[in-house]
Design an enzyme around this catalytic site. Structure first.
Site, PDB file in Angstrom:
ATOM      1  N   ASP A  71       0.818  -1.212   0.000  1.00  0.00           N
ATOM      2  CA  ASP A  71       0.000   0.000   0.000  1.00  0.00           C
ATOM      3  C   ASP A  71       0.856   1.268   0.000  1.00  0.00           C
ATOM      4  O   ASP A  71       2.065   1.208   0.205  1.00  0.00           O
ATOM      5  CB  ASP A  71      -0.952  -0.002   1.211  1.00  0.00           C
ATOM      6  CG  ASP A  71      -0.244  -0.326   2.529  1.00  0.00           C
ATOM      7  OD1 ASP A  71       1.006  -0.300   2.571  1.00  0.00           O
ATOM      8  OD2 ASP A  71      -0.926  -0.608   3.520  1.00  0.00           O
ATOM      9  N   GLU A 149      -9.442  -2.023   5.615  1.00  0.00           N
ATOM     10  CA  GLU A 149     -10.015  -1.727   6.926  1.00  0.00           C
ATOM     11  C   GLU A 149     -11.245  -2.609   7.164  1.00  0.00           C
ATOM     12  O   GLU A 149     -11.714  -3.281   6.226  1.00  0.00           O
ATOM     13  CB  GLU A 149     -10.385  -0.232   6.979  1.00  0.00           C
ATOM     14  CG  GLU A 149      -9.213   0.726   6.718  1.00  0.00           C
ATOM     15  CD  GLU A 149      -8.218   0.802   7.890  1.00  0.00           C
ATOM     16  OE1 GLU A 149      -8.228  -0.072   8.782  1.00  0.00           O
ATOM     17  OE2 GLU A 149      -7.396   1.754   7.902  1.00  0.00           O
TER      18      GLU A 149
END
Ligand code: PGA
Length: 246
Positions: A71, A149
């Site tokens: 990421d 998430e």
């Protein structure tokens, strides 16, 4: 208890880091013997720093590596000292290159004009490299892997995401003010991660104790705990230190 996870617990962070580096190095050697290269998925964060320090002492010029980071914040300039590009350059790419190991290092481009296009390009680059042989992961206090998430779908792909408030809070320790903490990121998806041939999850310290005990007590994946999708993968190794396990 997640029986499919292969769990090892080490006495402290230093031992965890050494053992993780040995594990990764062994996989690099094995994969290299089969196909003359190795494709790694790599994390940022505090946890893997010790492993990188050990790993760069083991890898030498006889290795050809391709790496894909999980990421990157979006948007962010590469030369911002909080970018994951900057972190990787300092912790791994530069030290590795100075040992003259041959590497192709990939990370989502936080400067891309069109983030959707960048996500597609990144997915395609992983495919073109033949997929990831070994994915190394940290875990967030909320169970995130990469910036997947809570609520992330198991078949999610590389995409632009909003960073959870609890993660923004956790990341704020590296920034001068809350206003500077990025709220979005480009992350490999849970589906992208699960396609890796093998996965090594690292967790260290008291701040990970709750999420690790929750994770290990689960009987089945829970969408609110993205790391729990790892139970569906046949080759996941979990390396902990005693503080994270206690
Ligand atoms: P940490 O981050 O290694 O800094 O604890 C892990 C994560 O949030 O994925």
């Amino acid at each position: 208890m997640m029986k499919s996870l292969k769990i090892s617990t080490f006495p402290d962070y230093e031992t965890l880091s050494k053992e993780a580096a040995m594990f990764v190095f062994q996989k690099i050697k094995e994969t290299h013997e089969q196909k003359n290269t190795c494709v790694l998925g790599l994390p940022t964060g505090s946890t893997p720093i010790g492993m990188y320090q050990q790993l760069v002492t083991l890898i030498n010029d006889s290795f050809q590596l391709t790496t894909f980071n999980l990421d990157e914040y979006y948007p962010i300039q590469k030369d911002n000292d909080q970018s994951y590009h900057y972190f990787m350059s300092k912790q791994f790419w530069k030290p590795i290159s100075s040992q003259s190991a041959k590497g192709e290092f990939n990370i989502p481009n936080g400067e891309a004009k069109d983030p959707q296009e960048e996500c597609q390009r990144y997915e395609q680059a992983i495919k073109n490299a033949g997929g990831i042989d070994l994915m190394i992961l940290g875990i967030g206090g909320n169970g995130h892997i990469g910036f997947n998430e809570p609520g992330s779908a198991p078949d999610s792909r590389t995409r632009l995401v909003n960073i959870a408030d609890s993660t923004v809070q956790a990341n704020s320790r590296f920034f001068n003010s809350m206003a500077e903490v990025p709220r979005q990121a480009i992350t490999m998806g849970v589906g992208t991660i699960l396609e890796s041939r093998e996965i090594l999850l690292l967790a260290s310290g008291k701040s990970k104790k709750n999420i690790i005990s929750t994770l290990l007590a689960l009987e089945k994946p829970d969408r609110q705990i993205p790391a729990s999708w790892l139970i569906t993968h046949p080759h996941v190794y979990v390396y902990l230190d005693t503080e994270a396990r206690a």
